[in-house]
Design a protein around this motif. Sequence first.
Motif, mmCIF file in Angstrom:
data_model
loop_
_atom_site.group_PDB
_atom_site.id
_atom_site.type_symbol
_atom_site.label_atom_id
_atom_site.label_comp_id
_atom_site.label_asym_id
_atom_site.label_seq_id
_atom_site.Cartn_x
_atom_site.Cartn_y
_atom_site.Cartn_z
ATOM 1 N N GLY A 131 0.805 -1.208 0.000
ATOM 2 C CA GLY A 131 0.000 0.000 0.000
ATOM 3 C C GLY A 131 0.843 1.264 0.000
ATOM 4 O O GLY A 131 2.084 1.219 -0.076
ATOM 5 N N SER A 132 0.149 2.393 0.112
ATOM 6 C CA SER A 132 0.805 3.701 0.055
ATOM 7 C C SER A 132 0.317 4.600 1.180
ATOM 8 O O SER A 132 -0.811 4.464 1.661
ATOM 9 N N LEU A 133 1.179 5.509 1.561
ATOM 10 C CA LEU A 133 0.843 6.579 2.488
ATOM 11 C C LEU A 133 1.593 7.831 2.057
ATOM 12 O O LEU A 133 2.676 7.733 1.456
ATOM 13 N N ARG A 134 1.046 8.986 2.397
ATOM 14 C CA ARG A 134 1.757 10.240 2.191
ATOM 15 C C ARG A 134 1.876 10.966 3.517
ATOM 16 O O ARG A 134 0.865 11.307 4.131
ATOM 17 N N LEU A 135 3.090 11.186 3.926
ATOM 18 C CA LEU A 135 3.357 11.926 5.155
ATOM 19 C C LEU A 135 3.562 13.402 4.832
ATOM 20 O O LEU A 135 4.097 13.745 3.773
ATOM 21 N N SER A 136 3.147 14.235 5.757
ATOM 22 C CA SER A 136 3.341 15.682 5.625
ATOM 23 C C SER A 136 4.092 16.208 6.837
ATOM 24 O O SER A 136 3.922 15.708 7.951
ATOM 25 N N CYS A 137 4.879 17.221 6.610
ATOM 26 C CA CYS A 137 5.603 17.888 7.687
ATOM 27 C C CYS A 137 5.452 19.385 7.462
ATOM 28 O O CYS A 137 5.959 19.914 6.463
ATOM 29 N N VAL A 138 4.748 20.035 8.379
ATOM 30 C CA VAL A 138 4.540 21.480 8.289
ATOM 31 C C VAL A 138 5.491 22.157 9.267
ATOM 32 O O VAL A 138 5.548 21.803 10.446
ATOM 33 N N ALA A 139 6.214 23.138 8.766
ATOM 34 C CA ALA A 139 7.220 23.824 9.580
ATOM 35 C C ALA A 139 6.827 25.269 9.831
ATOM 36 O O ALA A 139 6.351 25.950 8.928
ATOM 37 N N SER A 140 7.024 25.690 11.055
ATOM 38 C CA SER A 140 6.831 27.102 11.380
ATOM 39 C C SER A 140 8.216 27.699 11.588
ATOM 40 O O SER A 140 8.778 27.642 12.668
ATOM 41 N N ARG A 168 8.599 19.175 -1.752
ATOM 42 C CA ARG A 168 8.347 20.305 -0.859
ATOM 43 C C ARG A 168 7.451 21.331 -1.536
ATOM 44 O O ARG A 168 7.462 21.470 -2.773
ATOM 45 N N ASP A 169 6.705 22.042 -0.714
ATOM 46 C CA ASP A 169 5.876 23.163 -1.157
ATOM 47 C C ASP A 169 6.269 24.340 -0.278
ATOM 48 O O ASP A 169 5.821 24.442 0.865
ATOM 49 N N ASN A 170 7.119 25.196 -0.801
ATOM 50 C CA ASN A 170 7.646 26.288 0.018
ATOM 51 C C ASN A 170 6.553 27.281 0.415
ATOM 52 O O ASN A 170 6.619 27.874 1.495
ATOM 53 N N ALA A 171 5.570 27.470 -0.440
ATOM 54 C CA ALA A 171 4.490 28.406 -0.109
ATOM 55 C C ALA A 171 3.709 27.922 1.116
ATOM 56 O O ALA A 171 3.239 28.739 1.920
ATOM 57 N N GLN A 172 3.585 26.616 1.254
ATOM 58 C CA GLN A 172 2.866 26.026 2.386
ATOM 59 C C GLN A 172 3.801 25.622 3.517
ATOM 60 O O GLN A 172 3.334 25.114 4.546
ATOM 61 N N LYS A 173 5.101 25.839 3.323
ATOM 62 C CA LYS A 173 6.097 25.431 4.329
ATOM 63 C C LYS A 173 5.893 23.968 4.718
ATOM 64 O O LYS A 173 5.904 23.602 5.902
ATOM 65 N N THR A 174 5.729 23.156 3.705
ATOM 66 C CA THR A 174 5.421 21.745 3.925
ATOM 67 C C THR A 174 6.340 20.867 3.087
ATOM 68 O O THR A 174 6.635 21.185 1.934
ATOM 69 N N PHE A 209 11.988 29.197 5.281
ATOM 70 C CA PHE A 209 11.792 27.751 5.087
ATOM 71 C C PHE A 209 12.403 27.297 3.775
ATOM 72 O O PHE A 209 13.000 26.225 3.703
ATOM 73 N N SER A 210 12.234 28.116 2.741
ATOM 74 C CA SER A 210 12.672 27.698 1.403
ATOM 75 C C SER A 210 14.180 27.484 1.329
ATOM 76 O O SER A 210 14.666 26.834 0.398
ATOM 77 N N LEU A 211 14.918 28.007 2.281
ATOM 78 C CA LEU A 211 16.373 27.873 2.264
ATOM 79 C C LEU A 211 16.864 26.645 3.032
ATOM 80 O O LEU A 211 18.052 26.342 2.989
ATOM 81 N N LYS A 212 15.946 25.970 3.688
ATOM 82 C CA LYS A 212 16.326 24.876 4.578
ATOM 83 C C LYS A 212 16.316 23.524 3.882
ATOM 84 O O LYS A 212 15.453 23.247 3.037
ATOM 85 N N THR A 213 17.279 22.695 4.259
ATOM 86 C CA THR A 213 17.220 21.282 3.906
ATOM 87 C C THR A 213 16.335 20.584 4.943
ATOM 88 O O THR A 213 16.523 20.766 6.141
ATOM 89 N N ILE A 214 15.379 19.832 4.462
ATOM 90 C CA ILE A 214 14.459 19.113 5.336
ATOM 91 C C ILE A 214 14.711 17.618 5.177
ATOM 92 O O ILE A 214 14.893 17.129 4.056
ATOM 93 N N GLU A 215 14.723 16.926 6.286
ATOM 94 C CA GLU A 215 14.994 15.495 6.271
ATOM 95 C C GLU A 215 13.827 14.721 6.885
ATOM 96 O O GLU A 215 13.158 15.216 7.785
ATOM 97 N N TRP A 216 13.639 13.529 6.395
ATOM 98 C CA TRP A 216 12.762 12.547 7.024
ATOM 99 C C TRP A 216 13.640 11.434 7.592
ATOM 100 O O TRP A 216 14.490 10.902 6.879
#
Length: 115
Positions: free
Chosen positions: A16-25, A71-77, A29-36
């Motif tokens: 199966g499939s899942l989609r995880l989301s991570c919202v950052a405050s 990533r979606d920088n506008a949504q910081k996600t 944000f757009s300059l950051k490397t984000i890791e899972w």
Amino acid sequence: QVQLVESGGGLVQAGGSLRLSCVASISLFSLKTIEWHRQGPGKQRELVAAIDRSGSTRYVDSVKGRFTISRDNAQKTVYLQMNSLKPEDTAVYYCSLQSGYITYWGQGTQVTVSS
């Protein structure tokens, strides 16, 4: 105060499939490397996937071809699309980012894959 909030985990059958989301405050944000990362039962936490400011991505070998980070920088996600899930993908999944000398972590979201 930097906050990371993950969501999207759950129980899914193998294949199966899942989609995880991570919202950052966080600003810039757009300059950051984000890791899972993930930590399975009785295992050490491991880096699963990362996406940098340019959109370049990297993955641990065990998920290549099955997981996609975006990533979606506008949504910081940041998203982690997980397909063809296997029981060995069962873990708590965390997103993280570094700001200065501090690494910030979310609270994690549980992913359980049944065989």
